[in-house]
Design an enzyme around this catalytic site. Structure first.
Site, PDB file in Angstrom:
ATOM      1  N   LYS A 199     -58.047 -43.487  48.138  1.00  0.00           N
ATOM      2  CA  LYS A 199     -58.416 -44.104  49.418  1.00  0.00           C
ATOM      3  C   LYS A 199     -59.826 -44.677  49.308  1.00  0.00           C
ATOM      4  O   LYS A 199     -60.773 -43.969  48.975  1.00  0.00           O
ATOM      5  CB  LYS A 199     -58.364 -43.060  50.534  1.00  0.00           C
ATOM      6  CG  LYS A 199     -58.823 -43.612  51.887  1.00  0.00           C
ATOM      7  CD  LYS A 199     -58.651 -42.590  52.998  1.00  0.00           C
ATOM      8  CE  LYS A 199     -59.182 -43.145  54.314  1.00  0.00           C
ATOM      9  NZ  LYS A 199     -59.078 -42.211  55.419  1.00  0.00           N
ATOM     10  N   LYS A 252     -54.638 -46.845  49.354  1.00  0.00           N
ATOM     11  CA  LYS A 252     -55.020 -47.377  50.672  1.00  0.00           C
ATOM     12  C   LYS A 252     -56.378 -48.030  50.573  1.00  0.00           C
ATOM     13  O   LYS A 252     -57.308 -47.402  50.060  1.00  0.00           O
ATOM     14  CB  LYS A 252     -55.064 -46.217  51.654  1.00  0.00           C
ATOM     15  CG  LYS A 252     -55.497 -46.619  53.041  1.00  0.00           C
ATOM     16  CD  LYS A 252     -55.712 -45.413  53.884  1.00  0.00           C
ATOM     17  CE  LYS A 252     -56.385 -45.868  55.156  1.00  0.00           C
ATOM     18  NZ  LYS A 252     -56.841 -44.801  55.963  1.00  0.00           N
TER      19      LYS A 252
END
Ligand code: PBG
Ligand code: ZN
Length: 331
Positions: A199, A252
Site C-alpha cells: 500500500k 493499492k
C-alpha cells in the site's frame, strides 16, 4: 516465411464476435468487491460530492442499496465506517466496540444477505482524533507494536460480528501475524485475512479521505505507507505478509501500479487483489464530466488494465455499476 500480404493481423479483429472470441474475458461481477461507507443513524443516504455515484449509507439504507447489487452476482463488499467526532479518540476504542457501527453493519448485512462475502477494513484512522492509522506518542510519532494490538482487537470484533474476511490497511509491521494469532486463539481460524500488503503513500486517496473524514491532522502517512519509487520494498512488504499468514495480498492503488501487480503475480501464488482507489475513480468521472471521454468506456478500459496486469480480485467503486459496465452476471 510468409509475410504481408499473406499475413494480415486485422483478420482476427474484423467483427465483434471475433474480437470477443480471441480477447481475454473481462472480469465479471464475482471478481469485484465494492468498498462502501457506512454511518450511524437511519434513513441516511448522503452523496459523496467528490465521488459521483457513491454515498455514505446508514445500515438500513445500505441493506436497501445492496438488493440490486447482490443481484448482479458481485463477489463481495468492503465496509468502511465514518463516525462523528464524539466517536473518535486518541486510541480508536470505538473501532472495536462490540456495539460499534461496523459491527452492527456486518451483522445486519450478513443477516439479510448470508451469501454475500463481507470484508471489513481494519484500521485506526477513521476513529482517531488525530487521523493517523496508528497510535501516536506525545511527539506525534506513529507507534508500531501497540498499534498492532489494537488492530487485532478491531479484527476480532469484526469477526465476532460475522465478517467473512478482515482487511488490515494500517501498514504496521507484524499486523498480519498479530491478527492471525488473535483470530485463531478465539476460534476464528476460518476468517480470511486480506492484507493491504503493498500500500503506497499515494496522492490518489483524496476523495476517500474526504468521504471517510480520515485525513491525518498533522503530517502524512509516509512513515508507514510505501514510497512509490522503491520496487524492492513493495515486493518485500507483500512477501512478508505472505510469510505472516495472509490469505490474499493487495496492491493499492491499482492503475498507477500495474507493473507492481504484474511483478507481484510472478512472485506469489496467493490471490492478488488490486484496489482501484477513490482518486482513480473520481479522475475518470471528472474527465467524463469535461467531455474528454465516455464515462463507462473509460471505466471499462481501466478495469481491463487492472485485470490484465494480474489482479484476480478488484476492489472498485465501479462495482455498484456493473450493469452499466456490462460486467454483471447474465443468466
Ligand atoms: C485507510 C484507508 C485509505 C484507503 C483505504 N483505507 C486511505 C488512506 O490510507 O489514507 C483509501 C481508499 C481510496 O482512496 O479509495 N487506511
Ligand atoms: Zn488507516
Amino acid at each position: 516465411m510468409s509475410t504481408f500480404p499473406e499475413i494480415r493481423l486485422r483478420r482476427l479483429r474484423r467483427t465483434e464476435g471475433l474480437r470477443k472470441m480471441f480477447g481475454q474475458p473481462l472480469p465479471r461481477a464475482e471478481k469485484f468487491i465494492w468498498p462502501v461507507f457506512v454511518v450511524n443513524g437511519s434513513g441516511e443516504k448522503i452523496p459523496i460530492n467528490s465521488m459521483p455515484g457513491q454515498f455514505r449509507y446508514s445500515v438500513d439504507k445500505l441493506i436497501e442499496a445492496l438488493a440490486p447489487i447482490v443481484k448482479t452476482g458481485i463477489g463481495g463488499i468492503m465496509l468502511f465506517g465514518v463516525v462523528d467526532e464524539n466517536h473518535k479518540s486518541i486510541d480508536a476504542n470505538y473501532a472495536y466496540s462490540s456495539k460499534g457501527l461496523i459491527q452492527k453493519a456486518v451483522a445486519a448485512v450478513k443477516k439479510e444477505y448470508p451469501h454475500l462475502t463481507v470484508f471489513t477494513d481494519v484500521c485506526l484512522c477513521a476513529y482517531t482524533t488525530h487521523g493517523h492509522c496508528g497510535l501516536i506518542d506525545s511527539s506525534g510519532i506513529v507507534l508500531n507494536d501497540p498499534t498492532i494490538e489494537i488492530l487485532a482487537k478491531i479484527a476480532l470484533s469484526h469477526a465476532e460480528a460475522g465478517a467473512d474476511a478482515v482487511a488490515p490497511s494500517a501498514m504496521m509491521d507484524g499486523q498480519i501475524c498479530e491478527i492471525r494469532n488473535t483470530l485463531d486463539s478465539n476460534d476464528f481460524s476460518d476468517t480470511i485475512l486480506m492484507s493491504y500488503s503493498t500500500k503506497y503513500a499515494s496522492s490518489m486517496y483524496g476523495p476517500f479521505r474526504n468521504a471517510a473524514d480520515s485525513a491525518p491532522g498533522h503530517g502524512d502517512r509516509k512513515s508507514y505507507q510505501l514510497p512509490y519509487n522503491d520496487l524492492n520494498q513493495a515486493l518485500r512488504e507483500s512477501e512478508f505478509d505472505e510469510f505472516e499468514g495472509a490469505d490474499i495480498l493487495m496492491v493499492k492503488p491499482a492503475l498507477f501500479y500495474l507493473d507492481i501487480i504484474a511483478k507481484l503475480a510472478e512472485n506469489t501464488k496467493l490471490p492478488i487483489a488490486a484496489y482501484n482507489v477513490s482518486g482513480e475513480y473520481s479522475m475518470i468521472h471528472a474527465s467524463a464530466e469535461k467531455g474528454y471521454g465516455d464515462l463507462y468506456a473509460m471505466a471499462q478500459e481501466s478495469i481491463a488494465a487492472i485485470s490484465r496486469a494480474g489482479a484476480g480480485i478488484i476492489l472498485s467503486y465501479w462495482a455498484n455499476q456493473l450493469e452499466e459496465l456490462e460486467l454483471y452476471r447474465k443468466r
